[in-house]
Design an enzyme around this catalytic site. Structure first.
Site, PDB file in Angstrom:
ATOM      1  N   LYS A  49     -19.776  -8.578 -56.041  1.00 37.54           N
ATOM      2  CA  LYS A  49     -18.475  -8.947 -55.456  1.00 37.54           C
ATOM      3  C   LYS A  49     -18.098  -7.961 -54.349  1.00 37.54           C
ATOM      4  O   LYS A  49     -17.674  -8.370 -53.267  1.00 37.54           O
ATOM      5  CB  LYS A  49     -17.402  -8.926 -56.558  1.00 37.54           C
ATOM      6  CG  LYS A  49     -15.982  -9.008 -56.028  1.00 37.54           C
ATOM      7  CD  LYS A  49     -14.950  -8.931 -57.139  1.00 37.54           C
ATOM      8  CE  LYS A  49     -14.570  -7.555 -57.581  1.00 37.54           C
ATOM      9  NZ  LYS A  49     -13.647  -6.821 -56.705  1.00 37.54           N
ATOM     10  N   ASN A  50     -18.249  -6.662 -54.631  1.00 39.13           N
ATOM     11  CA  ASN A  50     -17.770  -5.662 -53.674  1.00 39.13           C
ATOM     12  C   ASN A  50     -18.682  -5.501 -52.458  1.00 39.13           C
ATOM     13  O   ASN A  50     -18.341  -4.804 -51.517  1.00 39.13           O
ATOM     14  CB  ASN A  50     -17.563  -4.313 -54.361  1.00 39.13           C
ATOM     15  CG  ASN A  50     -16.299  -4.309 -55.211  1.00 39.13           C
ATOM     16  OD1 ASN A  50     -15.532  -5.277 -55.194  1.00 39.13           O
ATOM     17  ND2 ASN A  50     -16.095  -3.240 -55.949  1.00 39.13           N
TER      18      ASN A  50
ATOM     19  N   CYS B  94      -0.298  -1.385 -56.502  1.00 33.38           N
ATOM     20  CA  CYS B  94      -1.275  -2.168 -57.239  1.00 33.38           C
ATOM     21  C   CYS B  94      -1.417  -1.551 -58.612  1.00 33.38           C
ATOM     22  O   CYS B  94      -1.003  -0.429 -58.839  1.00 33.38           O
ATOM     23  CB  CYS B  94      -2.591  -2.239 -56.476  1.00 33.38           C
ATOM     24  SG  CYS B  94      -3.904  -1.255 -57.102  1.00 33.38           S
TER      25      CYS B  94
ATOM     26  N   ARG C  95      -2.845   3.367 -53.979  1.00 35.66           N
ATOM     27  CA  ARG C  95      -3.929   2.870 -53.109  1.00 35.66           C
ATOM     28  C   ARG C  95      -3.509   2.582 -51.669  1.00 35.66           C
ATOM     29  O   ARG C  95      -3.502   1.436 -51.225  1.00 35.66           O
ATOM     30  CB  ARG C  95      -4.568   1.613 -53.718  1.00 35.66           C
ATOM     31  CG  ARG C  95      -5.301   1.904 -54.981  1.00 35.66           C
ATOM     32  CD  ARG C  95      -5.919   0.669 -55.566  1.00 35.66           C
ATOM     33  NE  ARG C  95      -7.265   0.415 -55.070  1.00 35.66           N
ATOM     34  CZ  ARG C  95      -8.041  -0.560 -55.526  1.00 35.66           C
ATOM     35  NH1 ARG C  95      -7.606  -1.368 -56.461  1.00 35.66           N
ATOM     36  NH2 ARG C  95      -9.239  -0.737 -55.035  1.00 35.66           N
TER      37      ARG C  95
ATOM     38  N   ASP D 258     -15.239   1.978 -61.653  1.00 37.70           N
ATOM     39  CA  ASP D 258     -15.208   0.574 -62.091  1.00 37.70           C
ATOM     40  C   ASP D 258     -15.943   0.355 -63.417  1.00 37.70           C
ATOM     41  O   ASP D 258     -15.955  -0.760 -63.935  1.00 37.70           O
ATOM     42  CB  ASP D 258     -15.801  -0.339 -61.004  1.00 37.70           C
ATOM     43  CG  ASP D 258     -14.836  -0.537 -59.849  1.00 37.70           C
ATOM     44  OD1 ASP D 258     -13.670  -0.122 -59.951  1.00 37.70           O
ATOM     45  OD2 ASP D 258     -15.256  -1.115 -58.821  1.00 37.70           O
TER      46      ASP D 258
ATOM     47  N   ARG E 129     -11.471 -13.051 -61.306  1.00 34.44           N
ATOM     48  CA  ARG E 129     -11.550 -12.451 -59.969  1.00 34.44           C
ATOM     49  C   ARG E 129     -12.929 -11.861 -59.702  1.00 34.44           C
ATOM     50  O   ARG E 129     -13.364 -11.820 -58.552  1.00 34.44           O
ATOM     51  CB  ARG E 129     -10.524 -11.320 -59.838  1.00 34.44           C
ATOM     52  CG  ARG E 129      -9.100 -11.802 -59.751  1.00 34.44           C
ATOM     53  CD  ARG E 129      -8.196 -10.650 -59.485  1.00 34.44           C
ATOM     54  NE  ARG E 129      -8.659  -9.929 -58.296  1.00 34.44           N
ATOM     55  CZ  ARG E 129      -8.167  -8.775 -57.892  1.00 34.44           C
ATOM     56  NH1 ARG E 129      -7.216  -8.189 -58.559  1.00 34.44           N
ATOM     57  NH2 ARG E 129      -8.638  -8.205 -56.803  1.00 34.44           N
TER      58      ARG E 129
HETATM   59  C1  UD1 Z   1     -13.326   0.117 -53.710  1.00 40.56           C
HETATM   60  C2  UD1 Z   1     -13.728  -1.003 -54.640  1.00 40.56           C
HETATM   61  C3  UD1 Z   1     -13.134  -0.775 -56.024  1.00 40.56           C
HETATM   62  C4  UD1 Z   1     -13.512   0.621 -56.534  1.00 40.56           C
HETATM   63  C5  UD1 Z   1     -13.195   1.690 -55.514  1.00 40.56           C
HETATM   64  C6  UD1 Z   1     -13.703   3.068 -55.907  1.00 40.56           C
HETATM   65  C7  UD1 Z   1     -14.009  -2.886 -53.168  1.00 40.56           C
HETATM   66  C8  UD1 Z   1     -13.503  -4.199 -52.686  1.00 40.56           C
HETATM   67  N1  UD1 Z   1     -13.268  -2.252 -54.080  1.00 40.56           N
HETATM   68  O1  UD1 Z   1     -11.909   0.088 -53.613  1.00 40.56           O
HETATM   69  O2  UD1 Z   1     -13.634  -1.779 -56.903  1.00 40.56           O
HETATM   70  O3  UD1 Z   1     -12.792   0.893 -57.720  1.00 40.56           O
HETATM   71  O4  UD1 Z   1     -13.771   1.368 -54.238  1.00 40.56           O
HETATM   72  O5  UD1 Z   1     -15.075   3.009 -56.140  1.00 40.56           O
HETATM   73  O6  UD1 Z   1     -15.078  -2.446 -52.769  1.00 40.56           O
HETATM   74  N2  UD1 Z   1      -7.340   6.276 -50.625  1.00 40.56           N
HETATM   75  C9  UD1 Z   1      -6.341   6.821 -49.859  1.00 40.56           C
HETATM   76  N3  UD1 Z   1      -6.159   6.348 -48.586  1.00 40.56           N
HETATM   77  C10 UD1 Z   1      -6.939   5.355 -48.058  1.00 40.56           C
HETATM   78  C11 UD1 Z   1      -7.957   4.808 -48.847  1.00 40.56           C
HETATM   79  C12 UD1 Z   1      -8.145   5.290 -50.130  1.00 40.56           C
HETATM   80  O7  UD1 Z   1      -5.614   7.714 -50.303  1.00 40.56           O
HETATM   81  O8  UD1 Z   1      -6.715   4.991 -46.896  1.00 40.56           O
HETATM   82  C13 UD1 Z   1      -7.559   6.774 -52.005  1.00 40.56           C
HETATM   83  C14 UD1 Z   1      -7.292   5.692 -53.053  1.00 40.56           C
HETATM   84  O9  UD1 Z   1      -5.930   5.612 -53.394  1.00 40.56           O
HETATM   85  C15 UD1 Z   1      -8.165   6.165 -54.203  1.00 40.56           C
HETATM   86  C16 UD1 Z   1      -9.366   6.780 -53.482  1.00 40.56           C
HETATM   87  O10 UD1 Z   1      -8.933   7.062 -52.155  1.00 40.56           O
HETATM   88  O11 UD1 Z   1      -7.505   7.141 -54.956  1.00 40.56           O
HETATM   89  C17 UD1 Z   1     -10.592   5.908 -53.413  1.00 40.56           C
HETATM   90  O12 UD1 Z   1     -10.226   4.617 -52.947  1.00 40.56           O
HETATM   91  P1  UD1 Z   1     -11.234   3.668 -52.137  1.00 40.56           P
HETATM   92  O13 UD1 Z   1     -12.617   4.202 -52.213  1.00 40.56           O
HETATM   93  O14 UD1 Z   1     -10.644   3.425 -50.794  1.00 40.56           O
HETATM   94  O15 UD1 Z   1     -11.155   2.336 -53.005  1.00 40.56           O
HETATM   95  P2  UD1 Z   1     -11.185   0.880 -52.431  1.00 40.56           P
HETATM   96  O16 UD1 Z   1     -12.029   0.858 -51.216  1.00 40.56           O
HETATM   97  O17 UD1 Z   1      -9.807   0.331 -52.350  1.00 40.56           O
END
Ligand code: UD1
Length: 426
Positions: free
Chosen positions: A22-23, A123, A128, A313, A405
């Protein structure tokens, strides 16, 4: 709302297919916006998040067509074309339901010079934010404004390459900026880039579309921008989280499962934990075999980290496994705040878990007992299904839409391996 009923206590055995990731599929669908030629994606999992991303592409003017396949096939092949792109707005209603909708930001901005994407808002597993995506796109020359809950990103004369260091690792942030950099003028370096296998899969597809990317699989990606990208045909890699979830299903039930179409290499951090806990994992032709034959699981400490560390995850599923371990396990969540919503529900099934800040102490109990439970996110929900497979009596899992999902026909795959599981329509 549908629910799932599991009557636990049966060791699972047999073989089940692992779907496409999915990701990986989510950013790959978004990547179709980078080109006016057709991108064909094979092995796209048939899950609700992918349907949501396909809807978003259609709203933007994209064309999404599914190639015919047998009715009982897992996965699908999609033909995606953004030749008729007519809109650049990802509306609140879609982004609110699925955060990964923000993945259209980089491609739209790079292709058209303008993107308008709703801020995702809160969320279930923490705040996030997407500040790191925005900061990096600004370093490629985008002008970014926040107004009325939307990010307005503009680059009227195109993006230009830049040297970007992510202050912390972000998966979708890396993907968004990587896609944008492919069409920027000049060279871009992404440092401290996320290294999740799904990013490698996206990068390989972008290369097939004509992008120039070096360092795939490492934390430093070097991109030389090109004027336009072509179409391509790409097969989505197997879902390592689905693989891990069914590996835990074998372990928690004392079963023996063959997982087809996946590989041990995709789950190495999890495999280390499972082996230390007493689970056998072996590579077999076309997949892997997971079995637990002797006695109880041993409690093992786990800490989540970005790839190649233990994936956040898989945290909820491994916690479910540890609830019946002999001894204790300390599970520490370092990626997201507030990702322990499954704890009170597991405790309702008889688990002994105490949360102290970012760590949960799980003291193994001899057995769980079924109960009505509900969860607030995808992986928390599936951890309750896993607990239900091991528990005595019936477990009723509400809010099944979370499972839909990200898991393709979960109950069909588990039932084919001997689980007593059914969906109750309401
Ligand atoms: C992706 C995955 C999700 C997984 C996560 C971590 C997808 C669609 N989703 O989510 O299933 O749990 O990686 O492996 O691929 N953060 C910030 N600012 C930002 C972006 C992130 O502070 O601009 C923080 C987030 O709040 C979190 C951490 O960084 O604490 C990691 O988040 P991130 O790797 O961005 O997760 P996603 O990409 O949303």
């Amino acid at each position: 709302m549908d629910s799932i009923v599991v009557r636990g206590g049966r060791p699972l055995s047999g073989s089940l297919p692992i779907s496409g990731a999915k990701n990986a599929a989510l950013p790959l669908l978004a990547a179709s916006l980078l080109s006016d030629s057709t991108l064909v994606l094979e092995n796209v999992p048939r899950v609700v998040d992918l349907a949501s991303m396909a809807n978003l592409l259609v709203e933007l003017g994209g064309d999404v067509a599914e190639e015919p396949s047998p009715a009982d096939a897992f996965g699908m092949t999609l033909r995606l074309s953004a030749a008729g792109l007519k809109d650049v707005t990802a509306p609140y209603d879609l982004v609110r339901k699925m955060r990964a909708s923000v993945l259209v930001l980089g491609p739209l901005l790079a292709r058209t010079g303008h993107a308008r994407v709703s801020l995702p808002g809160g969320c279930a597993i923490g705040t996030r934010p997407i500040d790191l995506h925005l900061k990096a796109l600004a370093q490629l020359g985008a002008e970014i404004e926040l107004s009325q809950g939307y990010v307005e990103a503009r680059a009227p004369s195109g993006l230009t390459g830049g040297d970007i260091t992510f202050p912390s690792v972000t998966v979708t942030g890396t993907e968004n900026v990587l896609m944008a950099a492919c069409l920027a003028r000049g060279d871009t370096v992404l440092r401290n880039a996320a290294r999740e296998p799904e990013i490698g899969d996206l990068a390989r597809c972008l290369v097939a579309m004509g992008a120039q990317i070096e360092g795939i699989g490492s934390d430093t990606l070097r991109v030389t921008g090109v004027a336009a990208l072509n179409g391509a045909r790409h097969r989505v890699l197997p879902d390592r989280i689905e693989t891990g979830t069914y590996a835990v299903a074998a372990a928690i039930t004392g079963g023996d499962l063959e997982l087809r179409g996946t590989s041990l290499a995709l789950i190495s951090a999890l495999a280390d934990v499972l082996r230390a806990a007493g689970v056998e994992l072996t590579e077999v032709d076309g997949g892997l075999r997971v079995a637990r034959r002797n006695g109880r699981i041993t409690g093992i400490d786990v800490m989540t980290e970005p790839f190649p560390g233990f994936p956040t995850d898989m945290q909820a599923q491994v916690m479910a496994l540890m609830t019946t371990a002999s001894g204790a396990a300390m599970i520490t969540e370092t990626v997201f705040e507030n990702r322990f919503m499954h704890v009170p529900e597991l405790c309702r099934m008889g688990a002994n878990i105490n949360v102290h800040g970012a760590s949960a102490i799980v003291r193994g109990v001899p057995a769980l007992s079924g109960a009505p439970v509900m969860a607030t996110d995808l992986r928390a929900s599936v951890s309750l299904v896993l607990a239900g497979l091991a528990a005595g009596g019936a477990t009723l899992i509400n809010r099944v839409y979370h499972l839909d999902r990200g898991y393709e026909r979960l109950e069909a795959k588990l039932a084919a391996c001997g689980a007593d599981i059914e969906r109750v329509k309401s």
